[in-house]
Each structure stands twice: as structure tokens, then as C-alpha cells.
Scaffold this motif. Sequence first.
Motif, PDB file in Angstrom:
ATOM      1  N   ARG A   5      -6.337   6.264 -22.762  1.00 15.40           N
ATOM      2  CA  ARG A   5      -6.743   7.292 -22.980  1.00 15.40           C
ATOM      3  C   ARG A   5      -7.479   8.084 -21.449  1.00 15.40           C
ATOM      4  NH1 ARG A   5      -7.530   8.828 -27.989  1.00 15.40           N
ATOM      5  NH2 ARG A   5      -5.556   7.699 -28.290  1.00 15.40           N
ATOM      6  N   ARG A   6      -7.134   9.268 -21.224  1.00 10.70           N
ATOM      7  CA  ARG A   6      -7.656   9.882 -20.338  1.00 10.70           C
ATOM      8  C   ARG A   6      -9.123  10.192 -20.510  1.00 10.70           C
ATOM      9  NH1 ARG A   6      -2.547  13.718 -18.680  1.00 10.70           N
ATOM     10  NH2 ARG A   6      -1.220  11.957 -18.091  1.00 10.70           N
ATOM     11  N   ASP A   8     -12.274  12.760 -20.302  1.00 11.12           N
ATOM     12  CA  ASP A   8     -12.730  14.086 -19.951  1.00 11.12           C
ATOM     13  C   ASP A   8     -13.947  14.546 -20.731  1.00 11.12           C
ATOM     14  OD1 ASP A   8     -11.775  14.640 -22.659  1.00 11.12           O
ATOM     15  OD2 ASP A   8      -9.876  15.204 -22.140  1.00 11.12           O
ATOM     16  N   ARG A   9     -14.281  15.851 -20.729  1.00  9.25           N
ATOM     17  CA  ARG A   9     -15.751  15.993 -21.393  1.00  9.25           C
ATOM     18  C   ARG A   9     -15.707  15.564 -22.847  1.00  9.25           C
ATOM     19  NH1 ARG A   9     -16.294  21.809 -18.641  1.00  9.25           N
ATOM     20  NH2 ARG A   9     -14.077  21.506 -19.083  1.00  9.25           N
ATOM     21  N   LEU A  10     -14.612  15.748 -23.267  1.00  8.85           N
ATOM     22  CA  LEU A  10     -14.661  15.360 -24.929  1.00  8.85           C
ATOM     23  C   LEU A  10     -14.286  14.031 -25.214  1.00  8.85           C
ATOM     24  CD1 LEU A  10     -12.059  18.466 -26.149  1.00  8.85           C
ATOM     25  CD2 LEU A  10     -14.448  18.288 -26.166  1.00  8.85           C
ATOM     26  N   ARG A  54     -15.818  11.201  -8.491  1.00  5.81           N
ATOM     27  CA  ARG A  54     -14.765  11.598  -9.280  1.00  5.81           C
ATOM     28  C   ARG A  54     -14.915  12.657 -10.294  1.00  5.81           C
ATOM     29  NH1 ARG A  54     -13.679   5.509 -10.362  1.00  5.81           N
ATOM     30  NH2 ARG A  54     -12.633   6.183 -12.272  1.00  5.81           N
ATOM     31  N   VAL A  56     -16.788  15.562  -9.566  1.00  8.37           N
ATOM     32  CA  VAL A  56     -17.059  17.023  -8.935  1.00  8.37           C
ATOM     33  C   VAL A  56     -15.924  17.638  -9.154  1.00  8.37           C
ATOM     34  CG1 VAL A  56     -17.715  18.068  -6.909  1.00  8.37           C
ATOM     35  CG2 VAL A  56     -18.777  15.924  -7.557  1.00  8.37           C
ATOM     36  N   LYS A  57     -15.702  18.725  -9.800  1.00  4.87           N
ATOM     37  CA  LYS A  57     -14.594  19.650  -9.926  1.00  4.87           C
ATOM     38  C   LYS A  57     -14.668  20.758  -8.827  1.00  4.87           C
ATOM     39  CE  LYS A  57     -12.030  19.434 -12.859  1.00  4.87           C
ATOM     40  NZ  LYS A  57     -10.779  18.727 -12.903  1.00  4.87           N
ATOM     41  N   PRO A  63     -21.607  17.748 -10.584  1.00  2.00           N
ATOM     42  CA  PRO A  63     -20.622  17.008 -11.349  1.00  2.00           C
ATOM     43  C   PRO A  63     -20.610  17.128 -12.919  1.00  2.00           C
ATOM     44  CG  PRO A  63     -22.229  15.858  -9.886  1.00  2.00           C
ATOM     45  CD  PRO A  63     -22.546  17.355 -10.022  1.00  2.00           C
ATOM     46  N   ARG A  64     -19.390  16.999 -13.393  1.00  2.00           N
ATOM     47  CA  ARG A  64     -19.186  16.935 -14.958  1.00  2.00           C
ATOM     48  C   ARG A  64     -19.594  15.783 -15.531  1.00  2.00           C
ATOM     49  NH1 ARG A  64     -14.233  21.142 -15.534  1.00  2.00           N
ATOM     50  NH2 ARG A  64     -15.217  23.057 -14.610  1.00  2.00           N
ATOM     51  N   GLY A 276      -9.989   6.276 -15.656  1.00  2.00           N
ATOM     52  CA  GLY A 276     -10.010   7.769 -15.403  1.00  2.00           C
ATOM     53  C   GLY A 276      -9.680   7.916 -13.941  1.00  2.00           C
ATOM     54  N   GLN A 279      -6.694  11.110 -12.540  1.00  2.00           N
ATOM     55  CA  GLN A 279      -6.576  11.914 -13.841  1.00  2.00           C
ATOM     56  C   GLN A 279      -5.900  13.156 -13.457  1.00  2.00           C
ATOM     57  OE1 GLN A 279     -10.295  12.292 -15.752  1.00  2.00           O
ATOM     58  NE2 GLN A 279     -10.883  10.697 -14.312  1.00  2.00           N
ATOM     59  N   ARG A 280      -4.753  13.480 -14.216  1.00  2.00           N
ATOM     60  CA  ARG A 280      -4.167  14.744 -14.086  1.00  2.00           C
ATOM     61  C   ARG A 280      -4.978  15.968 -15.061  1.00  2.00           C
ATOM     62  NH1 ARG A 280       0.401  12.685 -13.638  1.00  2.00           N
ATOM     63  NH2 ARG A 280      -0.507  11.540 -15.203  1.00  2.00           N
TER      64      ARG A 280
ATOM     65  N   ASP B 134       0.584  19.271  -9.784  1.00  2.00           N
ATOM     66  CA  ASP B 134      -0.454  18.910 -11.026  1.00  2.00           C
ATOM     67  C   ASP B 134      -1.539  18.303 -10.241  1.00  2.00           C
ATOM     68  OD1 ASP B 134      -1.733  17.431 -13.174  1.00  2.00           O
ATOM     69  OD2 ASP B 134       0.010  16.543 -13.880  1.00  2.00           O
ATOM     70  N   GLY B 135      -2.799  19.210 -10.295  1.00  2.00           N
ATOM     71  CA  GLY B 135      -3.967  18.486  -9.589  1.00  2.00           C
ATOM     72  C   GLY B 135      -4.638  17.619 -10.353  1.00  2.00           C
ATOM     73  N   SER B 137      -7.597  15.680 -12.099  1.00  2.00           N
ATOM     74  CA  SER B 137      -8.776  16.033 -12.335  1.00  2.00           C
ATOM     75  C   SER B 137     -10.179  15.530 -11.884  1.00  2.00           C
ATOM     76  CB  SER B 137      -8.942  15.845 -13.893  1.00  2.00           C
ATOM     77  OG  SER B 137      -7.964  16.661 -14.522  1.00  2.00           O
ATOM     78  N   SER B 138      -9.554  13.921 -11.324  1.00  2.00           N
ATOM     79  CA  SER B 138     -10.710  13.038 -10.959  1.00  2.00           C
ATOM     80  C   SER B 138     -10.903  13.394  -9.547  1.00  2.00           C
ATOM     81  CB  SER B 138     -10.319  11.598 -11.179  1.00  2.00           C
ATOM     82  OG  SER B 138      -9.028  11.303 -10.409  1.00  2.00           O
TER      83      SER B 138
END
Lengths: 280, 340
Positions: A5-6, A8-10, A54, A56-57, A63-64, A276, A279-280, B134-135, B137-138
Motif C-alpha cells: 500500500r502506498r 499518503d495522507r489518507l 520525503r 515535503v511537497k 511537510p505533510r 513509501g 511513491q508516485r 509521473d512525479g 510524491s515522496s
Amino acid sequence: MSHERRIDRLSPGLILFLVDQSESMSAMLPGSGVSKAQAVADQINRLAYELILRSVKSPREPPRPYFFVGVLGFSSASDGTPLVGHCLSGPSSHPMGLLSTADLAAHPLRIDHVEGPTPGQTINAPVWLDPIARGGTPMCSALNQAGSICAWWVAQYPDAFPPVLVNLTDGDSTDGDPAVWARRLRSLASSDGSLLLFNINLSERPSTPSLFPAESSGLPSAAAVMLYEMSSPLPESMLSSARSLGLPAQPGARGFAYNADLRTLVAFLNVGTSIGRAQR
Amino acid sequence: MSVGQASSRAAWVSGAALVVIAAAVALTPPPHRPLVAGLAIAGFAVSLALDVLAGGHTRPAAVRAALPSAGSAVAHTIQPSPWTPAPALEGAEDAAPARLRVSTFSRQKVGNASGENEDSFAFDADRGVAAISDGASSSVSAREWSRALTSDFVRSAPAITGDGIRSLLRSTARTFMEAPLDTTGWWGADAARSGSFATFLGLRVSREADRVAWAAAAIGDSVVIQLRVEPSGPRLVEGFPLESSGGFAGTPSLVGSTQAQEGRLPALRLATGSASLDDCWLLLTDELAKWALGRDEAGREVWSLLLGASDSDLDLAIDSALATGEMENDDMTLVRIAVR
């Protein structure tokens, strides 16, 4: 396939460390030039820093909260009372006392500066954890508290990557049989797979470490075999991560290191927390 | 040049008739699908003939592609060439750029805002080039890096050679890394220094009379799929750099901005092929590509859907696949290409 599983915030990732803070952790870790307690603190600080980067968007935004990190230190008071508690700096509003990558970025204990990869360059080396070494090794109490946190986590995020729990110790439990507690922990799971419990036994002396063994036959003691059996097999993604670092991880390899020196500790944490990435 | 990202949901120019085909085929039990597809496409051919007679030029390329065409031999070479110069590609560089018909679809990960889509695409229909990225995310500024990669490729329309692409990626990285940094915390400069990461795939289509050639360069798992539309429906001719759903490992090679600036790139893969005038290409980011190839491997219809469905029908199909666990939540992008 499990453990894919990737993050993300969820579906954030949880990396929880159990850090032995007993007296013997003040001994030197081979290959490091510093105490075991200091080497562990350095590596956890480094990892927290990497997790923040990792998350920081955009340089313009904090950072998230992709990752949550906890460090439960365990030792005992002079009367033998187990002392188990969170020991990362920073206020936590999390019900389980965890810190997100956003919280960590906002509240380091201090920011040291170290020499960067290019001459004349200094880079930030934020610190959230300072070393402690005192008392005994109440591993069962620590595993129990970790269980409460991880049970809460999988109930809260039933479809996320399951918690990764890394136990860093240099000794035997002084408050019971940790295998029982380890079994209980490994029974926790999300829909993406079982909780991953990894164990690192830090070395007392310079000798060949055992990293990610796939069988217990070569291990030198009953205590080592027990820690091996407490450890989860590495999922395919981590086996692949290990191989990409040139580490000989066979199918069935466990997340376990015995007699680990600094190099082994670093390699272990690189592989065991490789969730993670990319991640794309 | 057209560059798209995030909220870009350019409609497939008309496509209504193909949607009917796609829906009819998709809703038909497998044993009868070839018959339904054949009938639908035959009807379609008639409508195209009427359109051509009426001087219409607005029909989507997929309509043209729906006509049966003489097959052409596919000469396909995949050359993993990390550092050695690649040989010139047969035919592709000598011929003039093909004029393309292009349409796109892109949607962000469920739970994200449209401005958070880190996929990007770009194309120049008159110069025969298109790109997708495809960027990661990390990494920091993945969206901006992904966009820089695709737009620079299309702007430069470079020769698809190892040296040409590596030189372009390095130049893109230099410009990207030297841009002034606007940051609000200690983490901003550190994250920027660690670099931005993205996949990259660039496609160039050339044409000499009825002879069509394509060449592509790729790092990572964004793919180009060449389709040939036959009476039974569109058929996979080639997939590059991945051709099966099992090839998506989840840890693809990525172009790193810091690394590319320093001349360090993972293995660049190159491919060439020939095509018929009526062939189509799909550029896809990983999750959509993996899902599509998986359906194709299972004998389930997917190419008509991707070629012809409206954005809303594609959204429905993706939502359904997400709900059943056939797909993972991700940004998803599709670029449809045909020769005009």
C-alpha cells in the motif's frame, strides 16, 4: 501481494521504535566511535530527517503528515520499576503520543549543522532524540505499550500499510518472555498485511554480524534464536530494497540482525523502514 | 505545444460513437464481443466515410483507426543503454514529423485537490512529439519537475538517441535546480537539495508518405502502447518499456533533478517501431497502464474504452476499478495519439 500500500495522507505510515535505554547501552558500538545509545539516537534522528524530506511537497509548505513516528524508550528505575515512554522531542496532539512528519519538522530539540557532501557546505542535522542509558531492559512492558499504539493504528487505518515496529536492544528482557508479546503484536494486521516486527540486537564486541538471516541454525545463543523467531519475514518490497543495497537477503529472510555494528544498523534501518519510497 | 497537468481534462475531440462501441463491447458477454465490436466498427466506418465525403476533419483519430488497415511489420528494438551512445534509429530521424491528433485525460488521486496531480503530459501535434511523466510524491516539487521534463522534451523535440535525451534531461535539470528557491522553513532548501524525482517517457512519430515510424525514450514505468484497430477491436502491438501488468514493480527508475544535473541518470531505454497509418498510441502512467494490461491479459476489453470513452465514462470505469481493488489510488493520465 501484501505490504504494497502506498503512503499518503489518507493512509499514512507508522514507524515505531522501541529503544533499549538500559545501562549497557552506554558501551561503545563497534564501528561507530560512539556509545550504542548515541549511535541509535543518531540513526533515528537521521531517519526522522529523511522522512520529513520525503514529506515535503513544496519548499513553500510545511511537510505533510505522510508518516507518523514514535520512539518508546525502555529502561527501569533504581527500584526496578519499568520506565517506558515516548522520548522524541516535540508536543504531540496525537491520541497515542505519536508525531507526524509535520510535527517533527516544527519542533526539533535543536538543529545541529554538519559538513555536507561538497566541501564548505554545511547541512542541517536536526535532533529529536538524545541518548539515555540507565537501569534494566523491560522489553515486555515496552512491547505491551507498543501493542496498544499499533492496535489503535490498525483500527484507525485498516487499509493502510501496517505498522512497522523496530526493537533496538543489546540485551535480554528483564521483565519476562518477550516472545509472547511479539506473537500478540504480529497478530495485528491491516488489509495490506500483518504488522512488521523487526529486532536489532546491537553488538557488544567487534565480530561478524548476522543480517536478515533466513534460518536460525547459525545463531550462537538461545536469546538470539528467540529474537530471530520474534521477527517478521521481510515483505517482498523490502527484500527488493535489501538487494538494491547489495545485501544478501534470501526469500524468507527475517527482519532481524544479530551482533549488529554501525554499518549493519544503518543498512537494517534503510531496508526495514523502506516504505513509501518512490511513491508516485 | 500543449502542456497539461492537474485539472487538464481535455475532451477526446468527439468520440461519441466510439463510446457507444466501447460501451457495447464492454457490456457484451465475452463470447459475443468480437461480433458486437465488428458490427459497431463497420457502422463506424460508414459514418466515417460520410464524414470524409462531407469534408469533415474533426473526428478523433480513433475513428480513423477503427478502419481495417494493412498491417505493417514491427521492427522493435529495446536497448538498455545506461551510458553508451545509442545507434541512430531506423527511419525515424530521416522522415518528417508526423502530424498528430491528440487527446488527453488526467485525474488526481482520490482525496487530493486537482492542483495536486503530479502527472504531467505535453505534446506538439504538428511536430509529432508527445511526452508523459509521473512525479514521485515522496520527493519535493514533483509536479513542477514532472512538468519541466515533459514540456522541455516537446519544446526541444530532440532526436531519440541516448546522447540526445541524456543531454536534454541534464539541461532541464540544470534550469530547474538553478531557479530561485522560495521556502518557508529549514526543510525547504534541504528537500530541494535532495532533488525531485519523476518518470519520463518521450515519443516521436515520423511519417514518409504512408510509412510511419515511431521512437521512444523512457526512464521508469510510464508506458507507450501501440494499438492496431482490427475488425474485432483494437489489439496491442507493442508496449514500451513494459508490456505486461506483472512488470510494474512499484519501485521504478526515476529521473532525479539533482542527479540529472550532475549527469547521473538511471538506465535510459530506447525503442523504435514502425506503424500503419491507422495505428494509435496511448501514453499512460503506471496505475492505468498496469490495470489496462491486466485486463487485456485476462481477455477483457479495455482498449476501446481507453480510446473512445468520454472523461466521465473513464472516471466511472476507474472509480469502479478502485472500488473493487483492481486499481490503487493514484494520479492517472492518458494521452491518445494517432496520425492525422
